[in-house]
Motif scaffolding. Structure first.
Motif, mmCIF file in Angstrom:
data_model
loop_
_atom_site.group_PDB
_atom_site.id
_atom_site.type_symbol
_atom_site.label_atom_id
_atom_site.label_comp_id
_atom_site.label_asym_id
_atom_site.label_seq_id
_atom_site.Cartn_x
_atom_site.Cartn_y
_atom_site.Cartn_z
ATOM 1 N N ARG A 1 0.818 -1.192 0.000
ATOM 2 C CA ARG A 1 0.000 0.000 0.000
ATOM 3 C C ARG A 1 0.860 1.253 0.000
ATOM 4 O O ARG A 1 1.982 1.267 0.494
ATOM 5 C CB ARG A 1 -0.908 0.018 1.233
ATOM 6 N N THR B 1 -1.435 6.607 7.193
ATOM 7 C CA THR B 1 -2.021 5.281 7.347
ATOM 8 C C THR B 1 -3.506 5.375 7.662
ATOM 9 O O THR B 1 -4.334 4.656 7.084
ATOM 10 C CB THR B 1 -1.294 4.508 8.461
ATOM 11 N N ALA C 1 -5.396 6.568 4.546
ATOM 12 C CA ALA C 1 -5.479 5.516 3.536
ATOM 13 C C ALA C 1 -6.561 4.502 3.887
ATOM 14 O O ALA C 1 -7.309 4.040 3.012
ATOM 15 C CB ALA C 1 -4.126 4.825 3.397
ATOM 16 N N ARG C 2 -6.658 4.163 5.135
ATOM 17 C CA ARG C 2 -7.677 3.198 5.548
ATOM 18 C C ARG C 2 -9.087 3.768 5.388
ATOM 19 O O ARG C 2 -9.996 3.072 4.934
ATOM 20 C CB ARG C 2 -7.434 2.779 6.990
ATOM 21 N N GLY D 1 -7.642 3.050 0.453
ATOM 22 C CA GLY D 1 -6.408 2.602 -0.171
ATOM 23 C C GLY D 1 -5.822 3.625 -1.111
ATOM 24 O O GLY D 1 -6.311 4.742 -1.244
ATOM 25 N N PRO D 2 -4.757 3.247 -1.827
ATOM 26 C CA PRO D 2 -4.041 4.170 -2.699
ATOM 27 C C PRO D 2 -4.835 4.528 -3.942
ATOM 28 O O PRO D 2 -5.676 3.771 -4.408
ATOM 29 C CB PRO D 2 -2.765 3.401 -3.064
ATOM 30 N N THR E 1 -2.471 8.657 -1.790
ATOM 31 C CA THR E 1 -3.684 8.419 -1.019
ATOM 32 C C THR E 1 -4.787 9.390 -1.405
ATOM 33 O O THR E 1 -4.540 10.587 -1.572
ATOM 34 C CB THR E 1 -3.372 8.580 0.469
#
Length: 339
Positions: free
Chosen positions: A2, A308, A311-312, A316-317, A324
């Motif tokens: 990721r 992080t 992104a969650r 995601g990317p 992101t």
């Protein structure tokens, strides 16, 4: 892998690389960008804001585009290639080790009583007139430059790297470099550099606040840092240097600010932490460098954690850029006296 993990591993490796290697003596990418930006200025310069805006767009936009192309070039390659690109970009744009080395070199000269050597080295760190400063004033200038450039040369880049990956890293450093080159109040750049100065204020805003918060958390006097930030930051002429320098002043228990000289131009600024602080001593240079390093690593941790989390939440990317999705030195390290 990721994108948030690519940033975490790459940015950490880049900071370690900077810690071990520092800046190269020749061929530094930021110096190459500075030469290119100077060439653009020679071609575009007019004494008006529109030309300056075009200059900023060409140079900063070009850096961002180069980062985007590089990120796309390694998008389908193994994760190690993406981590390596992020590490290389991070190493290229941060300057924490060189900042500490220059500060310590001046501190060493002052400690040895060699004021002239300190005056010779001070322009490598900041834009002040060294001939107008005595030893104590140079020590104060060094501590102020360490504080401001912790944000400008390190933390701000990490913030934009967390937001936009390699393009963010390169674009932030480009904006910061343009501000150092043209974003100051000289007759040539008062209008032409306006766009670069204002864009740098915007781009530097989140990094400056994170730097100030990290100085509060990592400094030896947390209450003093908070008190100085709240009481004095707004009195500084820079919206970003104010919180950073005030929090460093409070954390270290010293007074910063006051009368400054830039190439014959004198500024009388508010004193930061004046009520509780003492005059800066040569030994405070080393304390400021150590605080800068703690702030750097703490800020990296915050940036990694924030990316992080984002992104969650965003799923995601980004499928195209790998970044992101976020919902709705030109010869010296420091830059001062800007417009």
């Amino acid at each position: 892998m990721r994108a948030d993990r690519v940033f975490a591993y790459g940015a950490t490796a880049g900071l370690i690389g900077d810690r071990i290697l520092g800046d190269p003596r020749r061929g530094h990418p930021v110096a190459a960008f500075g030469r290119a930006a100077a060439a653009v200025e020679r071609a575009l310069w007019r004494d008006d804001r529109a030309r300056g805006l075009l200059h900023t767009a060409v140079c900063a936009g070009g850096a961002a585009a180069a980062g985007l192309l590089a990120a796309r070039a390694v998008r389908s390659r193994p994760a190690a290639a993406r981590v390596a690109l992020t590490a290389a970009a991070t190493w290229a744009v941060v300057g924490g080790t060189s900042l500490g080395r220059e500060a310590r070199a001046i501190g060493g000269a002052l400690a040895a009583g060699d004021v002239e050597v300190a005056r010779e080295r001070l322009p490598h760190l900041c834009g002040r007139d060294p001939h107008s400063l005595d030893g104590q004033q140079m020590a104060r200038a060094v501590v102020e430059s360490v504080a401001e450039n912790t944000s400008d040369a390190v933390v701000g880049a990490l913030v934009w790297g967390a937001v936009a990956g390699v393009p963010g890293l390169l674009a932030f450093r480009a904006v910061n470099t343009l501000d150092a080159m043209v974003g100051h109040r000289s007759p040539r750049h008062l209008r032409y550099g306006w766009a670069s100065a204002r864009l740098d204020d915007l781009a530097g805003w989140p990094g400056a606040r994170l730097t100030a918060l990290a100085a509060v958390a990592a400094g030896p006097d947390r209450r003093g840092a908070v008190r100085a930030w709240r009481a004095d930051a707004a009195a500084h002429p820079s919206p970003n240097a104010g919180p950073v320098e005030a929090s460093f002043a409070g954390a270290l228990g010293v007074r910063l600010g006051g009368t400054l000289a830039y190439g014959g131009r004198v500024e009388h600024r508010a004193v930061l932490n004046g009520a509780a602080g003492r005059p800066v001593e040569v030994a405070d240079i080393e304390r400021a460098v150590r605080l800068s390093r703690r702030v750097t690593w703490l800020s990296l941790g915050v940036c990694v954690a924030a990316r992080t989390l984002i992104a969650r939440r965003a799923g995601g990317p980004h499928p195209t850029t790998g970044t992101t999705n976020i919902p709705g030195t030109t010869g010296r390290i420091g830059k001062e006296g800007r417009g």
